[in-house]
Design an enzyme around this catalytic site. Structure first.
Site, PDB file in Angstrom:
ATOM      1  N   ARG A   1     -54.842   6.439  46.369  1.00  0.00           N
ATOM      2  CA  ARG A   1     -53.636   6.367  47.181  1.00  0.00           C
ATOM      3  C   ARG A   1     -52.427   6.609  46.281  1.00  0.00           C
ATOM      4  O   ARG A   1     -52.243   5.922  45.277  1.00  0.00           O
ATOM      5  CB  ARG A   1     -53.514   4.990  47.823  1.00  0.00           C
ATOM      6  CG  ARG A   1     -52.223   4.860  48.571  1.00  0.00           C
ATOM      7  CD  ARG A   1     -52.044   3.495  49.163  1.00  0.00           C
ATOM      8  NE  ARG A   1     -50.795   3.486  49.910  1.00  0.00           N
ATOM      9  CZ  ARG A   1     -49.933   2.478  49.895  1.00  0.00           C
ATOM     10  NH1 ARG A   1     -50.198   1.393  49.193  1.00  0.00           N
ATOM     11  NH2 ARG A   1     -48.825   2.547  50.587  1.00  0.00           N
TER      12      ARG A   1
ATOM     13  N   ARG B   1     -37.939  -6.117  53.704  1.00  0.00           N
ATOM     14  CA  ARG B   1     -37.033  -4.960  53.678  1.00  0.00           C
ATOM     15  C   ARG B   1     -36.173  -4.944  54.940  1.00  0.00           C
ATOM     16  O   ARG B   1     -36.667  -5.234  56.030  1.00  0.00           O
ATOM     17  CB  ARG B   1     -37.835  -3.652  53.605  1.00  0.00           C
ATOM     18  CG  ARG B   1     -38.310  -3.332  52.213  1.00  0.00           C
ATOM     19  CD  ARG B   1     -39.261  -2.147  52.210  1.00  0.00           C
ATOM     20  NE  ARG B   1     -40.630  -2.586  51.989  1.00  0.00           N
ATOM     21  CZ  ARG B   1     -41.706  -1.832  52.202  1.00  0.00           C
ATOM     22  NH1 ARG B   1     -41.577  -0.595  52.642  1.00  0.00           N
ATOM     23  NH2 ARG B   1     -42.906  -2.311  51.984  1.00  0.00           N
TER      24      ARG B   1
ATOM     25  N   ASN C   1     -56.683   1.968  45.072  1.00  0.00           N
ATOM     26  CA  ASN C   1     -55.268   1.767  45.364  1.00  0.00           C
ATOM     27  C   ASN C   1     -54.710   0.942  44.210  1.00  0.00           C
ATOM     28  O   ASN C   1     -54.946  -0.257  44.116  1.00  0.00           O
ATOM     29  CB  ASN C   1     -55.134   1.032  46.707  1.00  0.00           C
ATOM     30  CG  ASN C   1     -53.692   0.904  47.158  1.00  0.00           C
ATOM     31  OD1 ASN C   1     -52.766   1.113  46.375  1.00  0.00           O
ATOM     32  ND2 ASN C   1     -53.507   0.539  48.412  1.00  0.00           N
TER      33      ASN C   1
ATOM     34  N   GLU D   1     -56.921   2.609  56.475  1.00  0.00           N
ATOM     35  CA  GLU D   1     -56.315   3.529  55.512  1.00  0.00           C
ATOM     36  C   GLU D   1     -57.306   3.974  54.441  1.00  0.00           C
ATOM     37  O   GLU D   1     -57.318   5.132  54.037  1.00  0.00           O
ATOM     38  CB  GLU D   1     -55.075   2.884  54.886  1.00  0.00           C
ATOM     39  CG  GLU D   1     -53.963   2.723  55.914  1.00  0.00           C
ATOM     40  CD  GLU D   1     -52.743   1.989  55.393  1.00  0.00           C
ATOM     41  OE1 GLU D   1     -52.753   0.747  55.430  1.00  0.00           O
ATOM     42  OE2 GLU D   1     -51.795   2.647  54.948  1.00  0.00           O
TER      43      GLU D   1
ATOM     44  N   HIS E   1     -46.756   5.604  55.050  1.00  0.00           N
ATOM     45  CA  HIS E   1     -47.865   5.120  55.894  1.00  0.00           C
ATOM     46  C   HIS E   1     -48.582   6.291  56.563  1.00  0.00           C
ATOM     47  O   HIS E   1     -49.175   6.135  57.637  1.00  0.00           O
ATOM     48  CB  HIS E   1     -47.364   4.177  57.025  1.00  0.00           C
ATOM     49  CG  HIS E   1     -46.845   2.858  56.554  1.00  0.00           C
ATOM     50  ND1 HIS E   1     -45.752   2.256  57.127  1.00  0.00           N
ATOM     51  CD2 HIS E   1     -47.278   2.010  55.609  1.00  0.00           C
ATOM     52  CE1 HIS E   1     -45.514   1.092  56.538  1.00  0.00           C
ATOM     53  NE2 HIS E   1     -46.437   0.931  55.605  1.00  0.00           N
TER      54      HIS E   1
END
Ligand code: AMP
Length: 372
Positions: free
Chosen positions: A65, A215, A8, A355, A154
């Protein structure tokens, strides 16, 4: 050949995990790449260091990713020159994230040329959202020319936890409907029907939907025109405001949910308001996805907040008994896997997301199908 390395890549970091099947052989993070006193001079040096330190014998694939696959990638994909060029074309949709992933992909291809590199997209799981859930009511020609639609993010997490939820309930994935609530620094809700995403709260970018650490989540888009015209803020500054200085940080001055929760529990009024806005938004999406799905078997919490925060889970779903939704206080407090009372029409679950494991299994699947 059962080992998969998952990478990642961030702009100045490289997070890695080496799997043998589902077993983690090694994991870590190379940080502050390219910075004075950082762990490595560039991503190439970071990966060379991993190659020295890790036993990569029997490596079947490297899974990367990649945040944005736009409408070009609907599944994990073995990387070649054309795939790299397409990911590059998608940079305008994810200017912060796709360049870092591209760097990681290029470096890994150069240093491990014999090993298949697989791009696993955060957006791919949501490619099954039907047009009525993906399109906004704007000029269709413009939307199609500029790729303006909901892609969602996601995806690896929503895919993994929705499947795990079906397994937990002892039901076939194809006949299980789940609302997955991924609540971490970023946060999104997804409606999953029979293993396929049919609605999700993020959009063309990871900005809309739920309230996040920094956010804003959903706002009236006219705020942007107003801040620009009336408050005289340049558009880049508004973007920075909405992505880095909003959410829990904007409401309570703290982006970390655990810190906000502690203040809320101590009676701090700003933290209380922020906490209420946060839970209310999750509740609104949950209600909306109940209506999208019609029949729901489970609501599943995941991510750092979803996996740990008893107050968020309890408050979000309080008072919904008439809809078949309840949280058992003892089970919630003990952080059990199923926190609804026995016999609830809709199970409420807590499933830790994995993940990296999902990226590893996607990488295996992609090389399997590439060889067929
Ligand atoms: P993630 O991005 O999935 O790692 O989630 C990070 C978020 O989870 C941060 O806002 C943390 O404050 C929050 N978090 C982690 N542990 C807890 C906890 N025990 N209670 C509440 N929030 C938590």
């Amino acid at each position: 050949m059962t080992r998969v390395l998952v990478l990642n890549s961030g702009s100045s970091s490289l997070r890695y995990r080496l799997f043998d099947g589902a077993r983690v052989l090694a994991k870590g993070l190379v940080q502050r790449i390219g910075e004075a006193g950082g762990d490595a001079a560039d991503h190439g040096a970071a990966l060379r260091r991993l190659m020295d330190e890790l036993d990569l014998s029997g490596l079947a694939a490297v899974g990367h990713r990649v945040v944005h696959g736009g409408d070009r990638f609907t599944a994990s994909t073995v990387v070649d020159d054309e795939v790299l060029a397409t990911i590059e074309e998608l940079i305008p949709l994810a200017p912060l994230h796709n360049p870092a992933a591209l760097t990681g992909l290029r470096v890994a291809r150069d240093l491990l040329p014999e090993i298949p590199q697989v791009a696993v997209f955060d957006t791919a799981f949501h490619s099954t959202i039907p047009p009525e859930g993906a399109l906004w009511a704007i000029d269709r020609g413009l939307a199609s020319k500029w790729g303006l639609r909901r892609y969602g993010f996601h995806g690896t997490s929503h895919a993994y936890v929705s499947r795990e939820t079906a397994r937990l309930l002892g039901r076939p994935v194809a006949d299980t409907n789940v609302i997955t609530l991924h609540l971490g620094n970023g946060a999104s809700a997804t409606a999953v029907r029979g293993g396929r995403s049919v609605a999700t709260s993020m959009g063309m970018t990871p900005l809309p939907g739920l309230v996040m650490g920094t956010r804003s989540g959903d706002i009236d888009p006219s705020l942007i025109f107003h801040l620009h015209r009336v408050a005289g803020m340049p558009v880049d500054e508004i973007e920075e405001l909405l992505t880095r200085r909003s959410g829990m940080l904007g409401l309570a001055g703290d982006n970390d949910l655990r810190a906000v929760q502690e203040r809320y529990e101590a009676g701090d009024p700003d933290a209380t308001l922020a906490f209420e806005v946060y839970c209310r938004r999750i509740r609104e999406y949950t209600g909306s996805y109940l209506a999208v799905l019609g029949r729901v078997d489970a609501i599943t919490f995941t991510g750092g907040v979803g996996e740990n925060s008893r107050p968020v889970r309890a408050k979000t779903l309080a008072g919904l008994e008439a809809l078949g939704i309840a949280v058992d206080p003892g089970r919630n407090e003990r952080n059990e896997t199923i926190i609804s009372p026995d016999g609830s029409p809709i199970a409420v679950c807590v499933v830790p997301t994995e993940e990296e494991l999902e990226i590893a299994s996607e990488a295996r699947k992609a090389i399997g199908s590439a060889q067929e």
